[in-house]
Design an enzyme around this catalytic site. Structure first.
Site, PDB file in Angstrom:
ATOM      1  N   SER A   1      42.581  49.741  48.245  1.00 35.70           N
ATOM      2  CA  SER A   1      41.877  49.925  46.982  1.00 35.70           C
ATOM      3  C   SER A   1      40.738  50.920  47.108  1.00 35.70           C
ATOM      4  O   SER A   1      40.038  50.981  48.126  1.00 35.70           O
ATOM      5  CB  SER A   1      41.314  48.589  46.502  1.00 35.70           C
ATOM      6  OG  SER A   1      40.460  48.761  45.384  1.00 35.70           O
TER       7      SER A   1
ATOM      8  N   TYR B   1      41.240  54.671  41.717  1.00 37.56           N
ATOM      9  CA  TYR B   1      40.519  54.630  40.451  1.00 37.56           C
ATOM     10  C   TYR B   1      39.921  56.030  40.306  1.00 37.56           C
ATOM     11  O   TYR B   1      39.053  56.417  41.086  1.00 37.56           O
ATOM     12  CB  TYR B   1      39.413  53.570  40.465  1.00 37.56           C
ATOM     13  CG  TYR B   1      39.913  52.145  40.371  1.00 37.56           C
ATOM     14  CD1 TYR B   1      40.710  51.739  39.313  1.00 37.56           C
ATOM     15  CD2 TYR B   1      39.563  51.203  41.336  1.00 37.56           C
ATOM     16  CE1 TYR B   1      41.152  50.431  39.214  1.00 37.56           C
ATOM     17  CE2 TYR B   1      39.998  49.895  41.251  1.00 37.56           C
ATOM     18  CZ  TYR B   1      40.796  49.510  40.189  1.00 37.56           C
ATOM     19  OH  TYR B   1      41.240  48.214  40.105  1.00 37.56           O
TER      20      TYR B   1
ATOM     21  N   THR C   1      45.855  53.617  39.228  1.00 37.09           N
ATOM     22  CA  THR C   1      45.724  52.498  38.301  1.00 37.09           C
ATOM     23  C   THR C   1      45.274  53.002  36.942  1.00 37.09           C
ATOM     24  O   THR C   1      44.243  53.670  36.823  1.00 37.09           O
ATOM     25  CB  THR C   1      44.732  51.458  38.841  1.00 37.09           C
ATOM     26  OG1 THR C   1      45.272  50.891  40.050  1.00 37.09           O
ATOM     27  CG2 THR C   1      44.517  50.333  37.842  1.00 37.09           C
TER      28      THR C   1
ATOM     29  N   LYS D   1      50.256  52.614  38.046  1.00 37.05           N
ATOM     30  CA  LYS D   1      50.163  51.145  38.006  1.00 37.05           C
ATOM     31  C   LYS D   1      49.499  50.696  36.703  1.00 37.05           C
ATOM     32  O   LYS D   1      48.460  51.229  36.320  1.00 37.05           O
ATOM     33  CB  LYS D   1      49.354  50.637  39.197  1.00 37.05           C
ATOM     34  CG  LYS D   1      49.221  49.120  39.292  1.00 37.05           C
ATOM     35  CD  LYS D   1      48.499  48.739  40.583  1.00 37.05           C
ATOM     36  CE  LYS D   1      48.388  47.231  40.744  1.00 37.05           C
ATOM     37  NZ  LYS D   1      47.411  46.653  39.814  1.00 37.05           N
TER      38      LYS D   1
ATOM     39  N   HIS E   1      47.477  43.866  35.611  1.00 38.01           N
ATOM     40  CA  HIS E   1      46.310  43.631  36.470  1.00 38.01           C
ATOM     41  C   HIS E   1      46.061  42.136  36.668  1.00 38.01           C
ATOM     42  O   HIS E   1      44.918  41.686  36.782  1.00 38.01           O
ATOM     43  CB  HIS E   1      45.066  44.304  35.879  1.00 38.01           C
ATOM     44  CG  HIS E   1      44.151  44.895  36.923  1.00 38.01           C
ATOM     45  ND1 HIS E   1      44.147  46.227  37.239  1.00 38.01           N
ATOM     46  CD2 HIS E   1      43.217  44.334  37.721  1.00 38.01           C
ATOM     47  CE1 HIS E   1      43.247  46.464  38.186  1.00 38.01           C
ATOM     48  NE2 HIS E   1      42.675  45.323  38.504  1.00 38.01           N
TER      49      HIS E   1
ATOM     50  N   ARG F   1      43.564  40.414  34.334  1.00 40.63           N
ATOM     51  CA  ARG F   1      42.120  40.617  34.494  1.00 40.63           C
ATOM     52  C   ARG F   1      41.531  41.623  33.521  1.00 40.63           C
ATOM     53  O   ARG F   1      40.314  41.769  33.465  1.00 40.63           O
ATOM     54  CB  ARG F   1      41.820  41.066  35.932  1.00 40.63           C
ATOM     55  CG  ARG F   1      42.044  39.985  36.963  1.00 40.63           C
ATOM     56  CD  ARG F   1      41.896  40.514  38.383  1.00 40.63           C
ATOM     57  NE  ARG F   1      40.580  41.022  38.701  1.00 40.63           N
ATOM     58  CZ  ARG F   1      39.533  40.270  39.006  1.00 40.63           C
ATOM     59  NH1 ARG F   1      39.637  38.952  38.994  1.00 40.63           N
ATOM     60  NH2 ARG F   1      38.375  40.831  39.316  1.00 40.63           N
TER      61      ARG F   1
ATOM     62  N   GLY G   1      49.268  39.801  45.238  1.00 40.33           N
ATOM     63  CA  GLY G   1      47.831  39.934  45.082  1.00 40.33           C
ATOM     64  C   GLY G   1      47.060  38.699  45.494  1.00 40.33           C
ATOM     65  O   GLY G   1      46.778  38.479  46.673  1.00 40.33           O
TER      66      GLY G   1
END
Length: 393
Positions: free
Chosen positions: A134, A158, A184, A266, A290, A293, A344
């Site tokens: 990440s 990101y 993402t 994603k 996600h 979330r 996850g």
């Protein structure tokens, strides 16, 4: 004439457990009931970690829908199609893997265990399961690559608003052996998360989960002082670059210019967006919300999967995440069109319970249950699964 030793099936992990229990008086430190992992992990997670890891956006409706979607399908086992050896291996976008499982990108894993991403990356490498790193990790590209060794690894981006930082991230990831880029799309803004909001808890503002940023020369060049001397300024500098609500489809050529490997998007739950991904030359998509979330009341990821796979499965590699809790869930997602399933929260629960060994145990349980489910349903490989392997409830 020598005989080749049969390859171990993943299901044999249960034989190991039974033998250790009966002959060594030793039982697993962590439950083998994957559906109970969350309850076990709650006893080990701090209040901050509980509030960040477990809850979802708003009322939690999307997370509930993710789980309910799996209950809409039942496996229809076939008999007398036995295969002593099963083959779960696969290749995805140039990445070889022993089974159709990957570790989803998850930030700030030190909330679950002090070793954080390092423990997860080591566990992944031990089993050959691909690890996705990440952007918001508590350990840098280079640290994780060292922990992961020769294991397969991808990088989740990101997209920073600062072009130089984005390019630097891509270069560092590539130099550190991350082979595929996962962009993402569903977190260009933070979702409404009451569990965090009620505590005013956003760990990034304490520079947690910013290891990639705080070791990046392009990011650091914008600071007047080292982050250790002025941590507030460093956090506020990050705030200028994340989130990035202005992203659009027209920005994707920038990634192609600066990344020479496969690119996966994603956060796709709309067939129309899946078509756009193909039209923009992407290599794959992750059907995902996600884990619930980001948007409360959104479509369940598994409900979205079949039509998306049917629409673009011949054009794009289709991956899946959101709501997966057991090996049976993995089987259902594969039958509905996913080529690989990302894991996850269960991985974080194993991390919280026993660090690296906890993650390894959880992964082995998933592999064993998936293998057993396939064998008992009459399949020698996950590649034999299809929609008619399931029956709608």
């Amino acid at each position: 004439m020598s005989k080749t030793t049969p390859r171990r099936n993943f299901s044999e992990y249960q034989n190991d457990i039974y033998q250790e229990g009966m002959f060594g008086n030793k039982v697993p430190d962590i439950t083998t009931n994957l559906a109970d992992l969350e309850d076990s992990a709650k006893q080990h997670l701090s209040q901050d970690a509980l509030g960040y890891v477990l809850p979802s956006a708003g009322s939690g409706a999307t997370a509930k829908a993710n789980r309910a979607a799996f209950e809409k399908w039942h496996i229809e086992p076939r008999m007398l199609r036995g295969s002593p050896q099963r083959d779960l291996s696969c290749s995805l976008l140039g990445t070889q893997m022993p089974a159709p499982l990957m570790i989803a990108p998850m930030g700030i894993q030190t909330l679950a265990h002090p070793d954080g991403e390092l423990a997860t990356a080591r566990a992944a490498a031990t089993l050959g399961i691909p690890y996705i790193h990440s952007t918001q990790a508590a350990h840098s590209f280079e640290e994780v690559a060292d922990a992961n060794g020769s294991g397969p690894r991808w990088f989740q981006l990101y997209w920073p608003t600062n072009e130089a930082v984005c390019i630097s991230f891509l270069k560092r990831a590539k130099a550190s052996g991350f082979s595929t880029l996962v962009l993402t799309l569903d977190t260009v803004l933070m979702g409404w998360r009451p569990a965090d909001l009620d505590r005013g808890f956003l760990p990034f503002l304490h520079n947690k989960g910013l290891a990639n940023w705080l070791t990046d020369p392009a990011f650091l060049s914008g600071l007047g002082k080292p982050a250790a001397e002025d941590p507030v300024a460093a956090a506020l500098h990050w705030v200028k670059m994340f989130p990035n609500p202005g992203l659009s489809w027209s920005d994707l050529p920038f990634l192609r210019k600066h990344w020479d490997g496969p690119i996966v998007l994603k956060g796709i739950v709309s067939p129309a967006d899946a078509i756009l991904a193909a039209e923009h030359g992407m290599d794959g998509i992750v059907v995902s919300n996600h884990g619930g979330r980001q948007i409360d009341g959104a479509v369940a990821a598994l409900d979205a999967l079949p039509l998306i796979a049917e629409t673009v499965g011949d054009k794009l590699t289709v991956l899946f995440d959101s709501g997966t809790r057991t090996g049976v869930d993995v089987t259902k997602a594969l039958a509905l069109g996913a080529q690989v399933v990302l894991l996850g929260r269960p991985v974080l629960y194993g991390l919280a319970l026993r660090g690296q060994s906890g993650v390894e145990h959880v992964l082995r349980c998933f592999l064993a249950e998936l293998d057993l489910t396939l064998a008992l349903s009459g399949y020698a490989s996950h590649r034999e699964l299809a929609r008619n392997s399931l029956r709608p409830v």
